[in-house]
Design a protein around this motif. Structure first.
Motif, PDB file in Angstrom:
ATOM      1  N   ARG A   1       0.821  -1.220   0.000  1.00 18.69           N
ATOM      2  CA  ARG A   1       0.000   0.000   0.000  1.00 18.69           C
ATOM      3  C   ARG A   1       0.851   1.264   0.000  1.00 18.69           C
ATOM      4  N   GLN A   2       0.440   2.244  -0.801  1.00 17.02           N
ATOM      5  CA  GLN A   2       1.065   3.556  -0.817  1.00 17.02           C
ATOM      6  C   GLN A   2       0.403   4.434   0.241  1.00 17.02           C
ATOM      7  N   GLY A   3       1.193   4.867   1.220  1.00 12.48           N
ATOM      8  CA  GLY A   3       0.662   5.665   2.316  1.00 12.48           C
ATOM      9  C   GLY A   3       0.807   7.156   2.119  1.00 12.48           C
ATOM     10  N   TRP A   4       1.567   7.572   1.102  1.00 11.14           N
ATOM     11  CA  TRP A   4       1.694   8.994   0.772  1.00 11.14           C
ATOM     12  C   TRP A   4       2.357   9.139  -0.589  1.00 11.14           C
ATOM     13  N   TRP A   5       1.963  10.222  -1.302  1.00 12.67           N
ATOM     14  CA  TRP A   5       2.559  10.572  -2.583  1.00 12.67           C
ATOM     15  C   TRP A   5       2.453  12.071  -2.788  1.00 12.67           C
TER      16      TRP A   5
END
Length: 238
Positions: free
Chosen positions: A228-232
């Protein structure tokens, strides 16, 4: 402590002066500072673990479970442009934070939706696992480099911010192999030798979801799958 009702949404351009920390993880919940290269008070990459209230923790985890298949992030907003060094030195031991859900539209505009009004969380200097000023002219590495943090088997990677422009990202790994507890505190630097650094503000993550990568911490091999990507952020960062 304010308990006044919050507006339904707050746009990314709302005139609110303070720090934001992205929430990362489920078992141990870390707070990752939203850095900005060209705003001195925000020109830092910092990872810590605040002492969250049970209600805040439960609200975050329940909302994450309900939106797990969407591009959605979570942040803590705290008023004031105080110096982050206070967290590192231990002179700031608590702060009032608002929990927000962060959604991103097709044009990349972020909307911050309040989930909880301000509550106090605690801060300890021993829970800071990474702190470094951002240097826009620092230059770029040859390969993608990441900061390793987490606890137990839940290991996260934050893009190690070097030269600007760049991209800011945090991912949670799946099936991490070869990592050691000493890699997590302070955050060790990991190099993905199969992925060249884009040397700029990457339009999307160089690390492909559900893909397995071999990497190194120093000369020691490790491996992980991108979860999972938690920030971008590749816009306001720069």
């Amino acid at each position: 402590m304010s308990t006044a009702p919050l507006p339904d949404t707050l746009s990314a351009a709302a005139d609110r002066h303070g720090h934001r920390f992205l929430l990362i993880g489920k078992e141990t919940i870390f707070s990752y500072h939203l850095g900005l290269y060209h705003v001195p008070v925000h020109a830092f990459q910092l990872i810590t673990a605040f002492g969250l209230t049970d209600h805040l923790r439960t609200t975050y985890l329940d909302d994450l479970a309900a939106h797990g298949n969407q591009q959605v992030y979570y942040s803590l907003f705290t008023e004031g442009h105080w110096q982050l060094q206070e967290l590192v030195d231990g002179t700031r031991t608590s702060l009032a934070v608002e929990l927000e859900r962060v959604t991103v539209d097709a044009q990349g505009k972020r909307t911050f939706t309040p989930l909880l009004p301000a509550v106090d969380v605690t801060s300890r200097k021993e829970d800071v696992v990474h702190y470094r000023p951002l240097e826009a002219d620092a230059g770029y590495p040859d390969y993608v480099t990441e900061l390793v943090f987490g606890r137990g088997g839940e290991i996260h990677l934050a893009h190690a911010l070097a030269g600007a422009p760049s991209w800011d990202e945090v991912i949670t790994t799946v099936d991490p192999q070869g990592f050691r507890p000493a890699d997590l505190t302070p955050a060790a630097t990991l190099t993905v030798l199969s992925v060249k650094d884009p040397h700029g503000a990457a339009p999307k993550s160089p690390l492909i979801p559900d893909t397995r990568y071999e990497a190194k911490i120093g000369e020691r091999p490790v491996s992980f799958t991108v979860g999972r990507q938690g920030w971008w952020n590749n816009t306001s960062l720069n």
